[in-house]
Structures are given as C-alpha cells and as structure tokens.
Scaffold this motif. Structure first.
Motif, short mmCIF file in Angstrom:
data_model
loop_
_atom_site.label_atom_id
_atom_site.label_comp_id
_atom_site.label_asym_id
_atom_site.label_seq_id
_atom_site.Cartn_x
_atom_site.Cartn_y
_atom_site.Cartn_z
N LYS A 123 0.82 -1.22 0.00
CA LYS A 123 0.00 0.00 0.00
C LYS A 123 0.86 1.28 0.00
CE LYS A 123 -3.92 -1.84 2.67
NZ LYS A 123 -4.62 -1.76 3.99
N TYR A 124 2.11 1.13 0.41
CA TYR A 124 2.93 2.32 0.65
C TYR A 124 4.06 2.42 -0.37
CZ TYR A 124 0.27 1.63 4.86
OH TYR A 124 -0.77 1.42 5.72
N SER A 140 5.81 2.20 7.06
CA SER A 140 4.39 2.51 7.21
C SER A 140 3.57 1.27 7.54
CB SER A 140 3.85 3.16 5.94
OG SER A 140 4.14 4.53 5.90
N MET A 194 2.48 -0.97 11.71
CA MET A 194 1.30 -1.15 12.56
C MET A 194 0.50 -2.37 12.12
SD MET A 194 -0.01 2.74 13.20
CE MET A 194 -1.30 2.19 14.33
N TYR A 229 0.60 2.16 21.00
CA TYR A 229 -0.81 1.93 20.68
C TYR A 229 -1.35 0.86 21.61
CZ TYR A 229 0.57 4.60 16.59
OH TYR A 229 1.04 5.58 15.77
N MET A 281 -3.79 -1.26 21.73
CA MET A 281 -4.41 -2.54 21.38
C MET A 281 -3.37 -3.65 21.20
SD MET A 281 -7.33 -1.07 18.83
CE MET A 281 -7.96 -2.64 18.24
N GLU A 287 -11.69 8.16 14.66
CA GLU A 287 -12.71 8.80 15.48
C GLU A 287 -12.65 8.22 16.89
OE1 GLU A 287 -17.29 9.55 14.44
OE2 GLU A 287 -16.67 7.47 14.43
N TYR A 326 -4.91 8.00 1.45
CA TYR A 326 -5.03 6.99 2.51
C TYR A 326 -6.19 7.37 3.41
CZ TYR A 326 -0.39 5.43 1.13
OH TYR A 326 0.66 4.94 0.41
N TYR A 331 -7.23 6.74 7.18
CA TYR A 331 -6.74 6.23 8.48
C TYR A 331 -7.95 5.92 9.33
CZ TYR A 331 -3.79 5.86 12.62
OH TYR A 331 -3.14 5.42 13.75
N HIS A 363 -9.88 4.30 12.68
CA HIS A 363 -9.77 4.07 14.12
C HIS A 363 -9.55 2.59 14.43
CE1 HIS A 363 -10.27 5.31 18.21
NE2 HIS A 363 -11.38 4.62 18.42
N GLY A 364 -8.68 2.33 15.38
CA GLY A 364 -8.26 0.96 15.67
C GLY A 364 -9.37 0.03 16.11
N TYR A 411 -13.14 -1.24 9.16
CA TYR A 411 -11.94 -1.25 8.29
C TYR A 411 -12.11 -2.29 7.19
CZ TYR A 411 -7.04 -2.47 7.14
OH TYR A 411 -5.86 -2.77 6.51
N HIS A 443 -5.96 3.77 -0.30
CA HIS A 443 -5.73 2.62 0.59
C HIS A 443 -6.25 2.93 1.99
CE1 HIS A 443 -3.07 0.97 -2.47
NE2 HIS A 443 -2.45 2.14 -2.52
N ALA A 444 -6.56 1.85 2.70
CA ALA A 444 -6.98 2.00 4.09
C ALA A 444 -5.80 1.69 5.02
CB ALA A 444 -8.14 1.07 4.39
N HIS A 445 -5.66 2.47 6.05
CA HIS A 445 -4.62 2.24 7.06
C HIS A 445 -5.34 2.07 8.39
CE1 HIS A 445 -0.47 2.92 8.77
NE2 HIS A 445 -1.20 3.20 9.84
N HIS A 446 -5.01 1.01 9.08
CA HIS A 446 -5.73 0.71 10.32
C HIS A 446 -4.95 1.16 11.54
CE1 HIS A 446 -7.57 -2.46 13.17
NE2 HIS A 446 -8.38 -1.43 13.05
N GLY A 447 -5.56 1.98 12.37
CA GLY A 447 -4.94 2.40 13.62
C GLY A 447 -4.97 1.26 14.63
N TYR A 448 -4.37 1.48 15.82
CA TYR A 448 -4.44 0.39 16.80
C TYR A 448 -4.53 0.88 18.23
CZ TYR A 448 -4.75 -4.65 16.62
OH TYR A 448 -5.24 -5.93 16.63
N CYS A 474 -4.04 10.06 17.54
CA CYS A 474 -3.90 9.99 16.09
C CYS A 474 -5.05 10.68 15.35
CB CYS A 474 -3.75 8.55 15.63
SG CYS A 474 -2.18 7.85 16.16
N SER A 481 1.73 8.47 12.37
CA SER A 481 1.28 7.09 12.51
C SER A 481 1.22 6.40 11.15
CB SER A 481 -0.10 7.09 13.19
OG SER A 481 -0.51 5.78 13.46
N LEU A 482 0.76 7.13 10.14
CA LEU A 482 0.74 6.59 8.78
C LEU A 482 2.15 6.25 8.31
CD1 LEU A 482 -1.60 8.61 6.36
CD2 LEU A 482 -1.26 6.15 6.38
#
Lengths: 775, 163, 429
Positions: free
Chosen positions: B22-23, B30, B33, B72, B74, C90, C126, C128, C130-131, C137, C167-172, C177, C186-187
């Motif tokens: 993706k990057y 990137s 995570m 993070y 989680m 969010e 992208y 981004y 929320h985890g 996602y 693209h989607a980027h998933h937080g955690y 963020c 974070s990205l």
C-alpha cells in the motif's frame, strides 16, 4: 535577510533562522533542554517558550522561524510565566536527588531550576519511579531523572545512524530505553552522555568517582584515529578521571568517538610500566634509567660493530608524537640504520618508494561532507574512523552519493548508492574495472595494463556517478582509501589505480589516515614499510607491540625472537616480556607535551595533563638522553616545543609542502581470482592501539567480543560448516580454532578473521591464504 | 542472519506483504502497525522476539517497532487469555451502562481489569473510547470483534457462546 | 441507530437493508454521478473548489475550517508526489458518526476522496481508520475493491487521464492519532506524536510531501455538493453554517444515535428526536461537541441551536458534533474524573506540559472524588490548567483543560461540596 527585534535589540538575520539561533547571535540565552544545534528540532520540552508580538500564545523559540519585523520578548511576563510553568512540570516527577547525582554541578535542569523554579513544590501526589535500563558497559542510567527531551533518541537515529534508543510507551509512562535485551553498541554512543541535560544518562566508568567541581579541565588531542579529535581531559589528584569533547567544528564537531572518551581507563591500568626493566638470566628485574639506557647504548654499539648498522631495525607506531618520531628517526639515521619505520602493519614494499609525499586526506575534513560523491576503497569506515563515518552519513542525507569498493558489506547506517564487494585480494581488479569504465566513459584510451579489467554494472555506475558529481564547475567528488587498502599486500597498485581514477574523474584522492600521527610520521620521513627482516639483530620498538601491531604477527615475533637485543619503549608491560631484553617506561599522551599531524595535515600540539606515572618519562626525553649517551649530535633539547621546532622548521607551511598522494612507477598486474580461501583480517576497533586494548569498559562492548570466523552462506555450505560450529583455521604451520558466524556481506571464499587480537596472534598475515577444516 | 521466515506463518507474511504494497517502496515502515497487528493475531501477543522479527522483516530498527508496539494500546506486550475482552468505560458509555458492564464482567469472571482467568480463557481490559458511544455498552473481543449493547443479559449470552 | 432526517451524507441510505452499503445500491441512489459528471464534462479543478466554497462546507472533524479554502491551499502545480488523507480516527468520547458512514455508506467517502484527488491534482490517498472498529476497516477495504473493479478507482479512472490510488490504514488504539499531524506520523509507521506547526501538512505532510487531510464526514459530503450544487447544500443549513451535520447523541437519552439534521436545528428538537430524556429524568448538563468541549448546563443548551456559531456563543464548541447528555443523577466530579483520566491516559507524552500536567489534573480530581480534596485544590486545578493550555505542541493539552474549566465554571458548588463533605451531592450514576 530579515530584520527583527529581540528584547528591544534590533538585529538582522538570514532567512530560515530560528528565534533561538537569532537570540544566541546577540548573546541572549533562551533556556532550553531538547534543542541541540546538531539534532532535529523536537520542540518537546517547551522550556524555550517566548512571547512573540501578535501571537496569542507563547511560542517555542527553537522551532519558530524568524519573520521579517518580528518582535520577540524573552523575558516578558508571558514568556517568564510560561517558562516557570514548564519548569514546575519538569520538576514534579524529578527525584531532586542532586546530592547523589553525577550530573550535579553540570546539570542544565539544576541550573535552570535555580533561575525558573519555585522554592517549594505544589505537587503533593506520588512521584513517578522509572526502572533503570542496561545500555551496556559505557552508559549508566538513572531513568527517574529523565525529562524526556529525546536528545539521546535523536542522536542514535540521526547521528549514529541506527535508532538504538527510543521512547517506549506513551504519556506519563513513556520511558527512554534500548530494545529489550539489547545494549547501545554504536561506536560513538558516549555522546548521549554529554547530550543528556540531566543525570539520566551518565558515564558508567566515571560513576561516583568525582564531583565535577573537583576536576580541573585541560585541553588535549585524541591519540587514536587520524582525525585528531579535540579533547577536554578532566583531572583530579594527578589522575585522569574523565574525557569529554572539545568542540572543533572543523575536526570533530561537538562529538568524540567512544575510544576517545573511554580509553583513559588504560592510563591508570595496572599494566602500566613504571620502572625500566632488564631481563637477566631469563628473569625480569626492575632497574634505574641510567643502568637501563647504558645497557641499551652498549648493546647497540656492540651489535652495530659485529653485524653492521643495517642489522638494526627501528619501529614505531604512528600513535607516537611528532617529537618522539622525530628523535627516533634521527637516532635511527645517526646509527646508520636508515629511516625508522612506522609500517609494521604494511605489507607492500612497493608502496613507500612509489609515494611522492606524505599521503593524507587530500582536503580539509570538513570539505568531505560538501562533496557530491564519495567512493570508499578498502575501509571498515565506522570502526576505523567513527566520526568521519558520521560526517559521511550526514552528507548522504544532504545528497552525497556514497559508493564502496570493499571486501565486506558491513552496515554503515546510511544509503550506499553502488558497491563492489570482492575478495580482499581482488580489490585491485575491482578498482581497475572502475578505472576502465571511467576511461571508456570519457572516451580516453584504456591503459594497456587494464585492458583485461572486467567492468561490472556496479563499476560502471560508480564511474558514472563520480563523473556526474564533478561535471559542474565547483562540484567535487572524493576517493577515500582506508586501512584495508593501506595494509593490503597490493597497496601500491590500489594507490596507483586510485590516483588514475582521481585523474580521470576529477575527484580528490585521499587517505583516511589510520592513526593520530600517520601523516606526521611520513612528513618526518619515517617509512611506511615493514623493516623487520631475518637479518635484524637489534630491534627498537617504540610503542609497538609486535603481536598486535604487525601485518603478520607470527613472522614479526619470529624475527624478534632470533634478534640479539630487543628494546621496547612502552607505556605498558606487554608481549615484549616474552621477546624483549629491555623495557623502557615511556609516558602515554596524557603525561607529556607533544603534537600530532592529523589526516588533513593539521598540526595539533598538546601538553601533558598529569605527571608521568612512577619512573616513566616522556618518550622524547628518553630518546634525548639515549642520543646523548651514544654521543650523537643534535639531541640537546630543553623542551618538547624545541624538538617540534627542529622537527618542523617551516611549521604548517613545511607540512603542506610535503603532502602528496601522487604515486609513480607502480605496474598493475591484474590477477584472476584465486580458487582458495583468503583471509580478511581487519584490526578490530578496540585492538587498534595500546590504550584501547587496556581500557576495561571498551573491552566489555560488543565491538570487543572474541573474534569469530565470518563466512558467506555459500562458502560455509561448500566447506560443510554451520553457524556456531567450531572450526580449525590454519595459516602455514599455525592453527587455532574459532566459532563460525555467517556474514552475508562477504564474497565467497573469504574467511573473515580479525588480526591484532590475543586469540588470533598465533596466526599469520592479514590478507593471506588460509585453510579451514571442521574441528 | 536469522531465518526471516522463522517468526510468522506464510499466511501472515502474505498479509504483511499486502500491507507493505500500500505504501511507497521506500516507506515499508508505514506497514509496521499492520504487521504488528497481523503478528499479534497469529501469536496472540507481541513478545520482544516477535517485534524484532517484524522489524527485521520490514528493515527497520527493532526499537522503532518497539516504540509502536508500546504506544498503541491494542497491542499486547504480555500474554493474554484466549479471549481478550475490552470494555469501554469512558463517560458517554458509562452513562449508558459501560462501567456497570465492566463491573458485571469482573464479578462474573472473578477477575479484575488487566487480569486473566485461571483457565487462561479470558483477559479483561478497560478500554478508552472506541468510537461507538451510541451502541453503549460496547465490548471488544480480541480487538477486532465489537459487541454492542452489552447489558448483563447480553454479556451472559456472549460468555456462554465463547465458552 | 442512525437516523437520516434531511441531508447529504446518508442521502438515500436504507438502514434496514444490509446491502445498502454496496456499490450497486450506492450507484442506484445517485452515487458516483458526481465523479462521472466531472470526468465526462471535464469540470476544472477551480470549478470544483469554487463549488465547495459556495457550499460553505466546514471541516466536520471538529475544527470547522472551510473545506474549499483548505483545498485551495494545496500547491496544485507542485511537481512531486502529493497525498490526500482522510481522518477516520474517530476516538473523541461521544463521537461515533464516522463509524456509521464507513459501515453504511463507504462509497460516499470514496467518491468524495476521488473528487478531492482530482480537484487538487493528487494521485494517492489513505484513509486512516480508528483501531477499535476493525469490522468497519474490513467493510471499507471491501468497498475500495468494489470501486477499483468498477473503474472508479485506480489507473485512468473512467478512461480519463486521471489516476487515483486509495488505501486504508488501520490504527491500533491511540486517541492522539485523530490529531492530523499525529495521524501522519502514525501513517508513516511511527508513534502518533503530533508535529510542531509550522510547517503545516499542506507544505510538509505525509513523507514530507504536500498533504491535504479532511474528516470522513467532510469527504462524504462532497459528492452531494458536486451533484446538487453548492448553493443547495448551503441552503440546507444557514449562512456560514451550510449544510446538514451528523450529530452523535449519547448518554441519558432514550434513543442514542446519529442524527443528520440541518445546522441550526434547536437542541431541544434534537433531544426530542433522540427520544427525550431517559426515564423522564431532568436534563442537567450537555457536552455539545465531544469530550474536549466545555460542558454547558441543560438550561443554556435548551435555548441554543446546533451550529458552529451558536454553540460558540453559548461558551462551548460544536466540535465533532458529539452531544453527551447528562441527567440530574450525574455527579460532575465523577464525570470529570473519568474524562481527566482519559486525557491522562491518551497524552502522547511528547511535550512536558501535557505529559506531566494531565496526570496532575487527574490525580487532583481523583483525590477530590475520593473525599481527599482540599479547599485550595480548585485553584490548583485552574492554575495547572493555565500552565498546560496554549503551551503544548498540539491541542490535546487544551482539550484536557477545557472539561476542567467548564466543570469548575458551571458546577463549582458540586466540587466544593465534595471537598467539604467528602461525598457526592448526587447519588451517582
């Protein structure tokens, strides 16, 4: 240029200046912790908040660029309240254990708390306690004191090149640490101690040994690599307690390498030689100077009479001072033995006669970073020249293209554009390929000697890059030769080809001088060749430990053992106890006045910072007495300065006139790669000289672990050995066993095994054929 | 050099490769995570060895990956039960029974927050805003499955299902 | 529960139909018509940005910055790579609108981002996410795949020369963020620590390249504006507060959920839509714009309309449109303690006032709640708050202070009662 006003003072500064830099230019100090001129801007400590006209909130001076007409107030009510507020926050979780903190007296937090802190705290909740971390043998931690400025983190990432320290966790629970189970292994790691504005990171060897106000500070020059880093040596009760950098932007910037910082431990080592010693009837006895020197004088005379003056060999390491080398060379010449040698690690007898002057960096140190392209040839640059490697790393970030011709592909923590990784005995052929490519690209005739050179894609890319780098007027490129090139049995061919490549591409040719006074030794006329032959009957060893300072330790020791007399001038008791007849205690750099000429040809003088230990005496004084005792002319000097004047009568100008990297009369004979195994024997960083070998803390680092046999995976497979397995290696009749480690950065057929280490002294030459069998 | 495939299954590595794609090619960092998330799904928690493996796989400093794994919340840096239950107790959720749901779970499982049941089945965590306040009380099962309106009855049903 | 009353983001979405999110359903209700129109008619970048300016669409993430103006900042002629980023991180307590958008109408967001890419000359974007909302996602990834297959996304969109990768980027799990520069860090695969500004993302964003960042709801509003015209959007709301807005109503109401209503709707009407107060209890207080907005007493809210200007006038912020409703049983000390814990827990730890100050605030409030408060604590809270606010790298410091200031302003008596009597004025929630 922008016109601004700081606290009512008008000034003009260039575009892009930050408020903190502008203030500094007029002598206004803005309090700060995280800001450091050599690191990226973090703006996280918030101590430097100042008032800026029209801004509703105070702004961090370190991160705020100056605008035209900007009015800054660093001491206004808004600014001071903000600074006091930040100071209160920094102190609420700080242990305030200044009385037992090594940083006490030189702590930025302590200093600023006096100016901005309150006399008592409003914080009555429980304070944070942070567990300490094991960062290795050099850096001590007291993490509860940490104020999270991240200078150490940014240093490892940005300057040392590898983020070995980070801030884990988040919020109040954030902790500075290294990766779990890993220590900080950078060869320039100690700088984080200086960078830490509080007592969180302090020197482990120095811990609890002195308070800063008890120490007197004296300037000196590092005796290790050819950079000549400027030092502040701190002394208490006639003992060196600590070494810090003395800022010199042109040489070491504000950094020093770990060996510059921690090698002082050897100065107080129990291995120091403090009395002259004679071997009589197989027993070493301590004696006085008179007896020892008379013994030496008589011995030299009788051997000279019996075997001729040519049977005398005079050897020194290039870590010796100008004054010492000058008198030693004078002695050698006066006795009829010809020029003294500093080349015990050199192996190519063609090199010295071909060189047209003292080989040097070819340019000022600071200019290297301004080059557009640099080609390194034969260098473990991070270990040979830690701070030069750092300069190159910064330059790569600014666009310099770095390429390599090397016998190994070690991690440099920077971007390498092109590389030729070859067997150590094929450096000549690899370089010839680049020369041929450059000639072809310039549409010039390829020298007949190079007609059969193979031009690989990488070789052509390197040549193209060098030519592109010098295409525009004023743009520069550099070719830099390292220790592996200098020590190669084909060093003359490498030097000659490098000179041809420089000529073809317009690049500047330079040598990254191995030791503090390598350039000085050559300027003074000492020879870069190995003077030991089987016909030697008397050997004078000046700071030289044959077992560690030789290209082929076993060959050198064999000569020493058959000689009639071996005299070791040394600061330490060393292997010479086995093969010498006389040990003369001379002082290390810290106990004598002297000077070194660094790789850029700069003469740097220093004074002794403490008294000579025991009966040891400065080397130049011992040589003076010996010269007089032998009835030689011109050994009467009152002080080191007088020796220096005699050594370098024209001073800096005289040095400059002798510098040259030109090489003449070397014929190139390209060789097909041999099918056999070849040794790659580099000198480990903490075995390079007498001091680092005896610095206990440096010896505990990962760079000092016992040598292993490095092999490419393919070679290991071919030999039927596996990583971790013990194998027997042989050179000639010598054998020793080591563990195998796979090294993906080696060409096939290469056996990487360091020299200059107690475990490997029984073996032979650095880059010679070697055999390997399963143990 | 260690075997790069030693740490994670080919399936996990394939998933990581998809994230890396993706990057930009010079920005593999990137994907750290996602890579740590994928590694955690396979290993249930992130040991230092797993983090080091992920860092090496992406060609970044181990410490850089460690920073991410500890920043993070989680990511689990210590072993957790087969099911990690995370209850949001933030104010909007608490107003609609979020804190009560947490207390009910503690009583029901006989453990406190950040504890694991003796049989290793459940770990209970107190979470921060999950961005689902309208569905309070909300609970995450193993980070990726969100359960809404977790009244005591709904909790009972969910636990029975997981058991 | 999501309630579409009148507006743009959920225009035509059938919340009872599990397939309403997919591309076929989206196209059927007019989706991708705006993109097709732009490509077919070759509408200029300037014209699109002008339409957004006409609409007076303001950033829906909380700051309320005019979107057309933001898009015009992007250096369109910049020769290198530029990036478009959507902030679906969010995590502001009370907010849950973006979750519903990407679950129920992901293509509106995708189309909005494609149009953004077109208008600003950007080829890569992208989102981004929320985890904690992993299913969302996955839903978004599925929608992206649909859009790629349909030719709306990828190389040479609809046969034109315009290409856009998304693209989607998933937080955690890090509230910070949601701050746009922390999101960029974070990205990039780093800790979500906000950057000092300037430079702003428009000049130094993702990977150091010019970057435009908008909220999910903002992007999801764009297709409607292009399709129906900026003027029509504007007229849905009121001047300077154009369009409709999603309000996330949580707390003591009978029907918590998202409500898409015109800006300027009275709060009392919104409360009515949400089914009124749960259990018929009395309204005590409302946090009108997410947990970072100062609390307002119920009686003030009942006289206020839901738009940027009116809420600001009442002494708080519309923020992300998260409306947290509290009835008379709520202990404000306990409520503040939970919010203060949140900011303490979520502070990134980078800069001193926030790292050290949020913990201090929480510990003092916690002490008061536990009956260990001292009379001087309220001044201490205010003073520590002043030392945080306006002195940090990002707005999290301010966000941590605002609930404290709001509570002490409107409910000081409750805090004093706690300190004096070592217990609560109300039975608790």
């Amino acid at each position: 240029m922008l016109e601004i006003e700081i606290d009512g003072t008008k000034l003009t500064v260039p575009n892009g200046t930050t408020v903190i830099e502008a203030a500094r230019s007029i002598g206004t100090h803005i309090p700060h912790f995280c800001y450091h001129k050599k690191l990226s801007i973090a703006a996280n400590c918030r101590m430097c908040l100042v008032q800026v006209e029209k801004a509703p909130k105070p702004l961090p001076a370190c991160a705020t660029p100056v605008n035209d007409g900007m009015k800054v107030f660093t001491h206004s009510d808004m600014a001071v309240k903000a600074q006091q507020g930040v100071m209160e926050f920094l102190l609420i979780n700080h242990p305030l254990d200044c009385p037992i903190c090594d940083q006490g007296g030189e702590c930025q937090l302590q200093d600023l708390a006096v100016g901005y802190g309150a006399s008592s705290s409003r914080y009555e909740e429980e304070k944070r306690v942070v567990p300490n971390k094991d960062l290795g043998p050099l850096i001590s931690t007291d993490m509860t004191r940490c104020i999270h400025c991240t200078r150490c983190v940014r240093f490892t990432e940005e300057v040392a090149g590898m983020q070995e320290i980070g801030m884990a966790g988040r919020g109040e629970h954030s902790e500075i640490m290294s990766f779990i189970g890993m220590t900080v292994d950078s060869e320039i790691s100690g700088n984080v101690i200086d960078l830490c504005p509080v007592g969180a990171l302090t020197s482990k060897p120095f811990r609890y040994t002195a308070r800063t106000w008890e120490l007197s500070r004296r300037k000196s020059v590092s005796p290790h690599d050819g950079l000549g880093s400027n030092l502040v040596v701190q002394v208490k009760s006639d003992r060196v307690m600590r070494v810090l950098p003395l800022e010199n932007e042109a040489i070491n910037e504000c950094w020093i390498a770990d060996r510059d910082r921690f090698s002082y431990e050897a100065l107080n080592s129990e291995q120091r030689l403090t009395k002259p010693m004679l071997k009589q009837g197989g027993q070493w006895i301590e004696t006085d100077w008179q007896t020892a020197l008379e013994y030496v004088g008589n011995g030299l005379k009788s051997i000279s009479n019996e075997f001729g003056a040519q049977s005398l060999a005079v050897l020194a390491t290039p870590h010796s001072s100008v004054e010492e080398l000058f008198l030693l060379n004078k002695l050698s010449t006066a006795l009829g033995a010809g020029a003294a040698s500093f080349g015990t690690r050199y192996a190519d007898a063609r090199l010295a006669p071909a060189q047209q002057g003292a080989s040097w960096l070819g340019q000022p140190i600071a200019d290297i970073a301004a080059a557009k392209a640099v080609l390194l040839i034969g260098s473990t640059v991070r270990k040979e020249q830690p701070l030069l490697a750092q300069r190159l790393r910064q330059a790569v970030k600014r666009g310099l293209k770095l390429s390599l011709i090397n016998p190994m592909d070690d991690e440099l923590f920077t971007t390498v554009s092109n590389k030729l990784i070859v067997r150590p005995d094929q450096l000549v052929e690899a370089l010839a390929g680049v020369v041929k490519a450059a000639a072809e690209l310039k549409q010039q005739a390829v020298p007949a000697e190079l007609a059969n050179a193979v031009v690989s894609d990488a070789a052509r890319a390197i040549a193209e890059q060098l030519l592109a780098a010098t295409a525009n007027e004023g743009d520069r490129a550099a070719l830099l030769l390292g220790n592996l090139a200098a020590h190669s049995p084909r060093a003359a061919e490498i030097a000659s080809l490098a000179a041809q490549l420089a000529e073809l591409t317009g690049a500047t040719l330079g040598w990254m001088s191995e030791a503090a006074n390598t350039v000085g030794a050559q300027v003074l006329g000492l020879q870069a060749s190995n003077a030991l032959t089987q016909s030697c009957k008397a050997v004078l060893l000046f700071n030289t430990e044959l077992e560690f300072d030789s290209h082929d330790a076993q060959a050198a020791l064999a000569v020493a053992k058959q000689a009639e007399m071996v005299v070791a001038f040394s600061a330490f008791k060393h292997g010479a106890l086995d093969y010498a007849d006389v040990l003369l205690p001379i002082t290390p750099f810290s106990e004598t006045a002297g000077s070194f000429i660094n790789m850029e040809g700069k003469l740097q003088a220093f004074n002794g910072v403490v008294k000579p230990l025991g009966d040891s005496r400065p080397g130049w004084k011992v040589l003076r007495v010996l010269g007089n005792l032998l009835g030689l002319e011109g050994f009467d000097f009152d002080n080191a300065e007088a020796v220096r004047k005699a050594a370098l009568p024209q001073g800096e100008a005289g040095i400059a006139a002798k510098l040259s990297n030109a090489v003449q009369g070397v014929s190139i004979q390209l060789q097909a790669p041999s099918a056999g195994l070849v040794r790659l024997g580099e000198v480990p960083i903490y075995q390079a000289d007498a001091l680092v070998r005896r610095a206990p803390s440096l010896q505990k680092t990962r760079d000092a672990v016992a040598p292993q046999v490095g092999l490419s995976a393919a070679t290991a497979q071919q030999l039927g050995v596996q990583a971790g397995e013990r194998v027997q290696v042989s050179q000639g009749d010598a054998h020793a066993s080591f563990q195998v480690a796979l090294d993906a950065g080696l060409a096939d057929g290469v056996v990487r095994l360091a020299v200059a280490h107690p475990d490997t002294v029984v073996l032979g030459a650095m880059f010679a054929p070697i055999q390997l069998t399963r143990a | 050099m260690s075997d790069l495939n030693a740490g994670l299954s080919p399936e996990s590595l394939a998933q990581i490769d998809r994230e890396v794609a993706k990057y930009p090619a010079d920005q593999k960092r990137s994907a750290v995570m996602s890579a740590l998330r994928i590694a955690q799904v396979e290993k249930r928690w992130l040991s230092s060895d797993t983090i080091k493996f992920v860092a090496d796989y992406l060609g970044i400093a181990p410490m850089a990956a460690h920073e991410v794994a500890t920043f993070y919340n989680m990511y689990d840096r210590s072993p957790v039960g087969k099911y990690k239950l995370t209850v949001c107790t933030n104010l909007p959720c608490a107003l609609s029974g979020g804190a009560d749901a947490g207390e009910y779970l503690q009583k029901k499982l006989g453990i406190g927050y950040n504890e694991t049941t003796a049989d290793g089945k459940f770990t209970l965590k107190e979470g921060e805003c999950m961005g689902a306040c309208g569905y309070a009380p909300v609970m995450l099962v193993n980070n990726h499955t969100m359960c809404n309106h977790m009244t005591p009855d709904a909790i009972d049903r969910k636990l029975a299902e997981l058991n | 529960m999501t309630v579409y009353v009148k507006g743009v983001v959920f225009d035509g979405v059938d919340f009872d139909d599990p397939n309403s999110w997919n591309i076929d359903a989206y196209i059927q209700r007019g989706g991708y018509a705006a993109l097709k129109k732009i490509i077919a008619e070759g509408i200029s970048q300037d014209a699109i940005i002008a339409e957004l300016k006409t609409s007076s669409l303001r950033g829906r993430g909380g700051a309320g910055f005019p979107t057309g103006l933001k898009w015009s900042f992007m250096p369109r002629s910049f020769p290198g790579q530029k990036y478009l980023v959507c902030n679906t991180d969010e995590g502001e307590p009370g907010t849950f609108k973006d979750l519903d958008i990407i679950v129920n109408n992901p293509h509106a967001l995708i189309e909005g981002m494609i149009i953004g890419g077109y208008a600003m000359g950007i080829s890569v974007g992208y989102n981004y996410i929320h985890g904690e909302v992993f299913a969302a996602y996955e839903r978004f990834e599925a929608a992206l795949e649909e859009a790629r297959r349909a030719g709306f996304l990828g190389d040479k969109i609809l046969g034109s020369d315009f290409s856009f990768q998304l693209h989607a980027h998933h937080g955690y799990g890090a509230y910070i963020c949601g701050e746009e520069t922390a999101l960029l860090e974070s990205l990039e695969g780093k800790k979500g620590q906000p950057r000092f500004k300037p430079p702003f993302p428009a000049s130094f964003g993702l990977y150091g390249k010019p970057t435009t960042i908008n909220n999910t709801e903002t992007f999801a509003s764009v297709p409607y504006i292009i399709r129906e015209g900026g003027q029509k959007f504007l007229e849905l709301g009121k001047p300077n507060n154009g369009g409709t807005k999603l309000f996330s109503v949580s707390g003591h109401v009978n029907r918590p959920g998202n409500f898409e209503i015109p800006l300027g709707t009275p709060f009392s009407e919104l409360l009515e839509m949400a089914g009124g107060m749960r259990g018929g209890k009395k309204l005590k207080a409302v946090i009108p714009g997410g947990s970072s907005a100062p609390v307002l007493p119920g009686h003030i809210m009942m006289e206020t309309t839901m738009d940027y200007d009116a809420i600001a006038k009442a002494g708080s912020m519309l923020g992300s449109g998260a409306v947290i409703v509290m009835d008379e049983t709520v202990c404000m000390v306990k409520a503040l303690r939970r919010l203060s814990y949140f900011y303490y827990e979520e502070s990134c730890g980078q800069c001193t006032p926030c790292r050290e100050g949020t913990g201090w605030l929480y510990r003092v409030v916690d002490r008061i709640e536990r009956g260990l408060g001292r009379p001087e604590d309220l001044e201490l809270l205010e003073s520590v708050g002043k030392n945080i606010a306006g002195r940090t790298i990002c707005a999290l410091g301010d966000a941590a202070v605002m609930p404290v200031q709001g509570m002490l302003k409107h409910f000081r008596d409750e805090f004093l009662h706690h300190i004096e009597h070592k217990k609560c004025i109300v039975p608790g929630y």
